[in-house]
Design a protein around this motif. Sequence first.
Motif, PDB file in Angstrom:
ATOM      1  N   ARG A 230       6.036  37.570   5.324  1.00  0.00           N
ATOM      2  CA  ARG A 230       4.964  37.680   4.340  1.00  0.00           C
ATOM      3  C   ARG A 230       3.644  37.993   5.045  1.00  0.00           C
ATOM      4  O   ARG A 230       2.853  38.820   4.573  1.00  0.00           O
ATOM      5  CB  ARG A 230       4.870  36.371   3.556  1.00  0.00           C
ATOM      6  CG  ARG A 230       3.804  36.323   2.489  1.00  0.00           C
ATOM      7  CD  ARG A 230       3.969  37.355   1.412  1.00  0.00           C
ATOM      8  NE  ARG A 230       5.276  37.348   0.793  1.00  0.00           N
ATOM      9  CZ  ARG A 230       5.623  38.149  -0.217  1.00  0.00           C
ATOM     10  NH1 ARG A 230       4.747  39.046  -0.690  1.00  0.00           N
ATOM     11  NH2 ARG A 230       6.826  38.106  -0.738  1.00  0.00           N
TER      12      ARG A 230
ATOM     13  N   PHE B  97       2.872  41.901   4.094  1.00  0.00           N
ATOM     14  CA  PHE B  97       2.269  41.879   2.762  1.00  0.00           C
ATOM     15  C   PHE B  97       0.798  41.456   2.764  1.00  0.00           C
ATOM     16  O   PHE B  97       0.287  40.979   1.764  1.00  0.00           O
ATOM     17  CB  PHE B  97       3.089  40.975   1.833  1.00  0.00           C
ATOM     18  CG  PHE B  97       4.478  41.502   1.599  1.00  0.00           C
ATOM     19  CD1 PHE B  97       4.709  42.492   0.667  1.00  0.00           C
ATOM     20  CD2 PHE B  97       5.548  41.034   2.357  1.00  0.00           C
ATOM     21  CE1 PHE B  97       5.988  43.000   0.467  1.00  0.00           C
ATOM     22  CE2 PHE B  97       6.827  41.525   2.165  1.00  0.00           C
ATOM     23  CZ  PHE B  97       7.049  42.518   1.223  1.00  0.00           C
TER      24      PHE B  97
ATOM     25  N   GLN C 129       4.567  48.616   7.298  1.00  0.00           N
ATOM     26  CA  GLN C 129       4.868  47.835   6.104  1.00  0.00           C
ATOM     27  C   GLN C 129       5.613  48.598   5.008  1.00  0.00           C
ATOM     28  O   GLN C 129       5.996  48.015   4.001  1.00  0.00           O
ATOM     29  CB  GLN C 129       3.551  47.304   5.503  1.00  0.00           C
ATOM     30  CG  GLN C 129       2.773  46.396   6.433  1.00  0.00           C
ATOM     31  CD  GLN C 129       1.448  45.946   5.815  1.00  0.00           C
ATOM     32  OE1 GLN C 129       0.891  46.626   4.950  1.00  0.00           O
ATOM     33  NE2 GLN C 129       0.947  44.810   6.249  1.00  0.00           N
TER      34      GLN C 129
ATOM     35  N   ALA D 110       9.235  47.285   3.817  1.00  0.00           N
ATOM     36  CA  ALA D 110       9.170  45.949   3.198  1.00  0.00           C
ATOM     37  C   ALA D 110       8.495  45.998   1.841  1.00  0.00           C
ATOM     38  O   ALA D 110       8.908  45.299   0.900  1.00  0.00           O
ATOM     39  CB  ALA D 110       8.420  44.998   4.127  1.00  0.00           C
ATOM     40  N   ARG D 111       7.478  46.831   1.710  1.00  0.00           N
ATOM     41  CA  ARG D 111       6.765  46.905   0.426  1.00  0.00           C
ATOM     42  C   ARG D 111       7.561  47.703  -0.604  1.00  0.00           C
ATOM     43  O   ARG D 111       7.477  47.419  -1.805  1.00  0.00           O
ATOM     44  CB  ARG D 111       5.385  47.515   0.632  1.00  0.00           C
ATOM     45  CG  ARG D 111       4.454  46.574   1.390  1.00  0.00           C
ATOM     46  CD  ARG D 111       3.024  47.055   1.377  1.00  0.00           C
ATOM     47  NE  ARG D 111       2.147  46.107   2.052  1.00  0.00           N
ATOM     48  CZ  ARG D 111       0.990  45.660   1.562  1.00  0.00           C
ATOM     49  NH1 ARG D 111       0.605  46.063   0.355  1.00  0.00           N
ATOM     50  NH2 ARG D 111       0.249  44.826   2.241  1.00  0.00           N
TER      51      ARG D 111
ATOM     52  N   PRO E 266      10.761  44.805  -1.519  1.00  0.00           N
ATOM     53  CA  PRO E 266      10.258  43.472  -1.168  1.00  0.00           C
ATOM     54  C   PRO E 266      11.307  42.362  -1.217  1.00  0.00           C
ATOM     55  O   PRO E 266      11.129  41.336  -0.566  1.00  0.00           O
ATOM     56  CB  PRO E 266       9.151  43.226  -2.211  1.00  0.00           C
ATOM     57  CG  PRO E 266       9.475  44.140  -3.348  1.00  0.00           C
ATOM     58  CD  PRO E 266      10.098  45.350  -2.724  1.00  0.00           C
ATOM     59  N   GLU E 267      12.365  42.554  -1.946  1.00  0.00           N
ATOM     60  CA  GLU E 267      13.401  41.514  -2.050  1.00  0.00           C
ATOM     61  C   GLU E 267      14.614  41.820  -1.174  1.00  0.00           C
ATOM     62  O   GLU E 267      15.628  41.109  -1.238  1.00  0.00           O
ATOM     63  CB  GLU E 267      13.848  41.351  -3.498  1.00  0.00           C
ATOM     64  CG  GLU E 267      12.716  41.014  -4.460  1.00  0.00           C
ATOM     65  CD  GLU E 267      11.977  39.749  -4.064  1.00  0.00           C
ATOM     66  OE1 GLU E 267      12.649  38.799  -3.588  1.00  0.00           O
ATOM     67  OE2 GLU E 267      10.743  39.708  -4.210  1.00  0.00           O
TER      68      GLU E 267
END
Length: 274
Positions: free
Chosen positions: A109, A113, A263, A266-267, A270-271
Motif C-alpha cells: 500500500r 498507492f 505503480q 498494482a493500480r 489493485p486486488e
Amino acid sequence: MSEFDAYLSLAQESGDHRWAFGTGFEDPLAGVATAVPDGVDAAALAACCLELGDDALIYSHRLQQWVTRAPELEEETAIANIALDLLGQARLLLTRAGQAEEGGRDEDRLAFFRDEREFRNVRLVERADADFAELAARLLIFSAWRLALLQELTASPDPVLAAIAAKSVKELTYHRDYAAGWVIRLGDGTELSHAKMQAALDGYWPLAGELDLGGEAGAFLDAVFAAATLTRPAAAPLRAVAGKTGRDGTHTQALGYILAELQSVARAHPEARW
C-alpha cells in the motif's frame, strides 16, 4: 588505492565473498519483537522509516534500469544485486513504517498507492543516470551518506529499526566501496574518463544538498576524490525548492515518471495476488 577495493574490504570485514550481502537468506528480524516499545514516538518512527524506505525504493528502481546496460556482465551482476539490497531495505522499512503509523498500511500500500507528493525520498535518487560515470558518482555519494546514517540507527531504541540498520550497514559498506573503486578507476584513468567522472560529480552535487555529508561520510568522499584526482564540486548544494525538500514531498519531475512505471500494474489490478 587498495583501501577502496571492494573485494578486499568485504573479505577483511566478514570473510564473505558473495557479490552482495542481500543475497543471503538470514532473517534480520528473527526473534525481534515488532511492537513499538514504550517511550518510542510511534509517529516519529513511522516518519523515519518512511523516509529511508522511500530513498531505497526509488533508488533501487533507478539501478534496476541498468540491467542489460552496464559495460560488462560482471558490473551488471553487481548493480543488480545492489538494487536488490536496496529493495530489501525498502520492504523492511516500509513494513515498519506501516506498523508504527496509525493507519497500519502494509508495504504494498505504501509503495504502490501513494501519490508523488506523499513520497519522502531525497531528490538525489530520482534523476536517471546519463552514463556509467553518473551511476558511480551518485552511488558513491548516496551510499557514503546512507551508511553513516544507518550506522547511527543501529543504536535506535526501536529494536526493529536497529536490526534493519545492522543488516543494511553490511550491504551499504559494499555499495560504497564498489562505487569508490569505479570513481577512482575512472577519475585517475584517461583524460576522457577523468573529464566524465568530474562532470558526473559536478552534475549530481547540487542534489546532495539535502544530505548531511559531514563527519565520516565527508571524510570518506574527500579521500576518494583525492585518490581519483578529482576536485570536490564547488557548486552550491540545492537544499530546498521554495523552502521545501524531498522530505517535504517536493520532488523533481523525474519522480512522476518513476511512479507511473513502478505503480502501473498494482493500480490497474489493485486486488491481484501473485
